[in-house]
Design a protein around this motif. Sequence first.
Motif, PDB file in Angstrom:
ATOM      1  N   VAL A 182       0.841  -1.197   0.000  1.00 46.28           N
ATOM      2  CA  VAL A 182       0.000   0.000   0.000  1.00 46.28           C
ATOM      3  C   VAL A 182       0.874   1.245   0.000  1.00 46.28           C
ATOM      4  N   GLN A 183       0.742   2.046  -1.044  1.00 41.65           N
ATOM      5  CA  GLN A 183       1.372   3.366  -1.115  1.00 41.65           C
ATOM      6  C   GLN A 183       0.303   4.388  -0.740  1.00 41.65           C
ATOM      7  N   GLY A 184       0.563   5.147   0.313  1.00 40.71           N
ATOM      8  CA  GLY A 184      -0.420   6.139   0.752  1.00 40.71           C
ATOM      9  C   GLY A 184       0.246   7.438   1.128  1.00 40.71           C
ATOM     10  N   ILE A 185      -0.318   8.540   0.670  1.00 35.97           N
ATOM     11  CA  ILE A 185       0.277   9.845   0.967  1.00 35.97           C
ATOM     12  C   ILE A 185       0.126  10.162   2.454  1.00 35.97           C
ATOM     13  N   ALA A 186       0.828  11.189   2.910  1.00 34.74           N
ATOM     14  CA  ALA A 186       0.779  11.584   4.315  1.00 34.74           C
ATOM     15  C   ALA A 186      -0.651  11.918   4.725  1.00 34.74           C
ATOM     16  N   GLY A 187      -1.101  11.301   5.823  1.00 33.21           N
ATOM     17  CA  GLY A 187      -2.432  11.592   6.331  1.00 33.21           C
ATOM     18  C   GLY A 187      -3.542  10.808   5.673  1.00 33.21           C
ATOM     19  N   SER A 188      -3.193   9.819   4.857  1.00 38.75           N
ATOM     20  CA  SER A 188      -4.229   9.051   4.152  1.00 38.75           C
ATOM     21  C   SER A 188      -4.819   7.936   4.998  1.00 38.75           C
ATOM     22  N   GLY A 189      -4.314   7.772   6.214  1.00 40.13           N
ATOM     23  CA  GLY A 189      -4.880   6.769   7.115  1.00 40.13           C
ATOM     24  C   GLY A 189      -4.245   5.401   6.988  1.00 40.13           C
ATOM     25  N   LYS A 190      -2.996   5.338   6.511  1.00 41.16           N
ATOM     26  CA  LYS A 190      -2.339   4.043   6.317  1.00 41.16           C
ATOM     27  C   LYS A 190      -2.315   3.214   7.595  1.00 41.16           C
ATOM     28  N   THR A 191      -1.880   3.833   8.689  1.00 41.31           N
ATOM     29  CA  THR A 191      -1.756   3.086   9.937  1.00 41.31           C
ATOM     30  C   THR A 191      -3.121   2.657  10.457  1.00 41.31           C
ATOM     31  N   GLU A 209       5.501   2.159   7.560  1.00 47.73           N
ATOM     32  CA  GLU A 209       6.645   2.971   7.116  1.00 47.73           C
ATOM     33  C   GLU A 209       7.649   2.096   6.362  1.00 47.73           C
ATOM     34  N   VAL A 210       7.148   1.284   5.449  1.00 47.83           N
ATOM     35  CA  VAL A 210       7.999   0.319   4.761  1.00 47.83           C
ATOM     36  C   VAL A 210       9.039   0.998   3.871  1.00 47.83           C
ATOM     37  N   VAL A 261       2.243  -4.441   3.793  1.00 47.24           N
ATOM     38  CA  VAL A 261       3.279  -3.422   3.981  1.00 47.24           C
ATOM     39  C   VAL A 261       2.750  -2.090   3.462  1.00 47.24           C
ATOM     40  N   LEU A 262       2.946  -1.044   4.270  1.00 41.50           N
ATOM     41  CA  LEU A 262       2.388   0.265   3.957  1.00 41.50           C
ATOM     42  C   LEU A 262       3.467   1.323   4.081  1.00 41.50           C
ATOM     43  N   GLY A 263       3.431   2.291   3.180  1.00 40.32           N
ATOM     44  CA  GLY A 263       4.414   3.359   3.252  1.00 40.32           C
ATOM     45  C   GLY A 263       4.133   4.457   2.253  1.00 40.32           C
ATOM     46  N   ASP A 264       5.051   5.407   2.209  1.00 35.62           N
ATOM     47  CA  ASP A 264       4.942   6.551   1.304  1.00 35.62           C
ATOM     48  C   ASP A 264       6.352   6.946   0.890  1.00 35.62           C
ATOM     49  N   ILE A 265       6.646   6.825  -0.390  1.00 31.77           N
ATOM     50  CA  ILE A 265       8.006   7.135  -0.856  1.00 31.77           C
ATOM     51  C   ILE A 265       8.372   8.591  -0.591  1.00 31.77           C
ATOM     52  N   ASN A 266       7.372   9.471  -0.485  1.00 33.57           N
ATOM     53  CA  ASN A 266       7.647  10.887  -0.212  1.00 33.57           C
ATOM     54  C   ASN A 266       8.013  11.143   1.246  1.00 33.57           C
ATOM     55  N   GLN A 267       7.808  10.131   2.098  1.00 34.51           N
ATOM     56  CA  GLN A 267       8.150  10.285   3.511  1.00 34.51           C
ATOM     57  C   GLN A 267       9.382   9.463   3.881  1.00 34.51           C
ATOM     58  N   THR A 268      10.221   9.189   2.905  1.00 38.82           N
ATOM     59  CA  THR A 268      11.480   8.500   3.174  1.00 38.82           C
ATOM     60  C   THR A 268      12.407   9.440   3.931  1.00 38.82           C
ATOM     61  N   LEU A 316      12.417  14.715   4.933  1.00 40.55           N
ATOM     62  CA  LEU A 316      12.273  14.805   6.385  1.00 40.55           C
ATOM     63  C   LEU A 316      11.493  16.066   6.755  1.00 40.55           C
ATOM     64  N   TYR A 317      11.802  17.157   6.079  1.00 41.52           N
ATOM     65  CA  TYR A 317      11.075  18.405   6.327  1.00 41.52           C
ATOM     66  C   TYR A 317       9.603  18.264   5.920  1.00 41.52           C
ATOM     67  N   TYR A 318       9.360  17.540   4.849  1.00 39.26           N
ATOM     68  CA  TYR A 318       7.983  17.263   4.401  1.00 39.26           C
ATOM     69  C   TYR A 318       7.215  16.494   5.478  1.00 39.26           C
ATOM     70  N   VAL A 319       7.870  15.490   6.072  1.00 40.92           N
ATOM     71  CA  VAL A 319       7.251  14.720   7.153  1.00 40.92           C
ATOM     72  C   VAL A 319       6.879  15.631   8.310  1.00 40.92           C
ATOM     73  N   VAL A 320       7.782  16.514   8.692  1.00 37.13           N
ATOM     74  CA  VAL A 320       7.553  17.432   9.813  1.00 37.13           C
ATOM     75  C   VAL A 320       6.313  18.285   9.573  1.00 37.13           C
ATOM     76  N   CYS A 321       6.223  18.882   8.403  1.00 34.66           N
ATOM     77  CA  CYS A 321       5.110  19.802   8.121  1.00 34.66           C
ATOM     78  C   CYS A 321       3.775  19.073   8.001  1.00 34.66           C
ATOM     79  N   THR A 322       3.786  17.835   7.555  1.00 33.47           N
ATOM     80  CA  THR A 322       2.528  17.094   7.385  1.00 33.47           C
ATOM     81  C   THR A 322       2.048  16.459   8.682  1.00 33.47           C
ATOM     82  N   ARG A 323       2.701  16.756   9.801  1.00 26.49           N
ATOM     83  CA  ARG A 323       2.179  16.310  11.102  1.00 26.49           C
ATOM     84  C   ARG A 323       1.024  17.198  11.552  1.00 26.49           C
ATOM     85  N   ALA A 324       0.898  18.384  10.964  1.00 22.46           N
ATOM     86  CA  ALA A 324      -0.093  19.376  11.409  1.00 22.46           C
ATOM     87  C   ALA A 324      -1.454  19.104  10.795  1.00 22.46           C
TER      88      ALA A 324
END
Length: 679
Positions: free
Chosen positions: A220-229, A466-467, A489-496, A653-661
Amino acid sequence: MTITKEELENEKKYLETVKKVLTKNIKSLKSSIEGKENYINEMKRFMWDNLSDYTDEERAIALSETDNSVDIANMSIESLSKYEKALKSPYFGKITFKEDNDDEEMKIYLGISSIQDGFEFYVFDWRAPISSLFYNYEVGRAKYDCPDGEITGEILSKMQFKIVDGNLLRCFKSNINIDDEYLQEILANASTDKMKNIVSTIQREQNLIIRNDSDKYLIVQGIAGSGKTSVALHRIAYLLYKDIKLTYNNVLILSPNDVFSDYISDVLPELGEHNVLKTTFSDFTSSFLKPCKNIENYSEFLERIYGTNRIDKEVIRYKMSDEYKDKINLFINEYENRIHFSSIKQSDIVVTKEEIQELFSSKYKKFPYKERIEYISNDICLRLHLPQKKYSNKVKKLILEKSNISFNSFDLYLEFINSDEFIKQHKCEFKKEKINYEDITPLLYIYFKINGFPNYSEIRQVVIDEVQDYTLFQMEILKSIFKNASFTVLGDINQTINPYYSYNSLKMLADIFTNCKYLELSKTYRSSEEIIEYSNRILDIDNACSVRKNNNIPVEIKKSTDKDIKENINSDIGLMHDNGIKRIAIITKDVYAAKKIYKKMNNEKIQLITSPTDSLNSELIIIPSYLSKGLEFDGVIVYNDSNTNYEEDEKRLYYVVCTRAQHQLSVYNEPSILRLGKN
């Protein structure tokens, strides 16, 4: 869509009916549990008083009966707990469904667990086959699969309910699409220190993953906040419901760190299931790398590479590359060619060294080293006419004494590090007293080449979150360890967040998981449109569809010095509180910056998170970037300074930080990587 007064009154009456059924079931269960407890205690007293009169067989039968009674009592206690929870909110949805060739309409109420009185169902478990109608279809034609085959018909209406403490607060008709008012209401709620279940708002694309039980391997490829977990946890709950032979001890979650494990720890119990087994890659693999007790975990690795102490990036990149495994294989093959044995003689029978070498290098080559020696010793016992049970270990000892083979994975890896082949590429140190994260995987591989892969046959489902932070080498090892298990297995290549290894696409995992199913989650339910727009610019992407409605709170970019940062952040916190934002995270790049800002803030209400074993227990925290992964907060304050800024290879990494909000984002001293991008 609003409902009529008559419909509202009917729903209130139905709620009271369900509550009466629950109250009746609760009363019956309490009485049953009390009776079972009295019986168990009486049995124990009787056994103790008459212990000397029992035969061994009678004692075993009595103990078995007592154990069975305890198991039944525990099941009743679990059912009681479910019913007591259901009394506060017995259901959340309803569909009116008319099967083809059937004149009668079915009123189907959905809850976290089923509620019935005898053979009459008042509420269906959200995981039941018929419940899939609620998630997969709007009003109109629909179908679902059940043990009798495919059932087709028409959904005449759909309703949602908000029931709190047994009181019906809201009731309305809905199609459960992305603009649904109840979904927006849920998204508008403040976040909490623990992840909550999403059972009442599961979307169709998520439901397809949750209920997929036909594919052994699911990527599963899912963007930040898509509810993967959330999807992964609800999938586990669904599989536990669907497969009566599957228990929580058969399911393993590999999570990024202990902070994340604690964050998700309430979801499965909320869904009426036990928490399953959880571990991290470092913790799990450390048991195979004894006697070393100092093994670097992933969070410590990230602190090392992002921290103030500079490291040899090229060595780390090489050790984590896909070609590294090929180099190790080449070394192992060369090492095997250098292994030699001596002849063994018994009376007038001789087993020559050439014969032993042939057994080792050809006949038993497919087995790990230790198994090869076992088989060879058995063969030699036959040749020498020696009883295997008595002499096999002695022969094995003799073989090893007269050979140069090594079973020490640390020594072999050290030899590889110091080999000409490695030094051609890089020169580095390796000390088995302190194992760096990038050395864990090759060490494991050598260990399993020597000892063989373990077989965790009891693990039937493996979930890896976070595969994208796992290398193909790591994934291959995990698949070999859990050789009989299904994988999600679930993850997002943009959150590597590992700058030294990345996937172009998670489809690359198909090289390991053959005949897998690949699915994508393309909508984000976490962040507002303003936050998503800003986050997309970090990576120059435009593939995130925000479900949250515009909240008209822009992302604020500010400049600040060490002198005025405390005053500015306190002002931000105050403004966020005025906007109804409760849970706030101040996110720094690394632990050093987190400690620095924590000291400056000097506020006892702020919790500092610096370790992957810390638990979140405050609504205001300071946390380094890599520990924030997978978490979400109402508001985020990103603090950067000149010493801890994000470089080009750290933009994810900076992308991950900002998408926590979720609702509001403030950025201090915006990294140059984004400013240059805007230019």
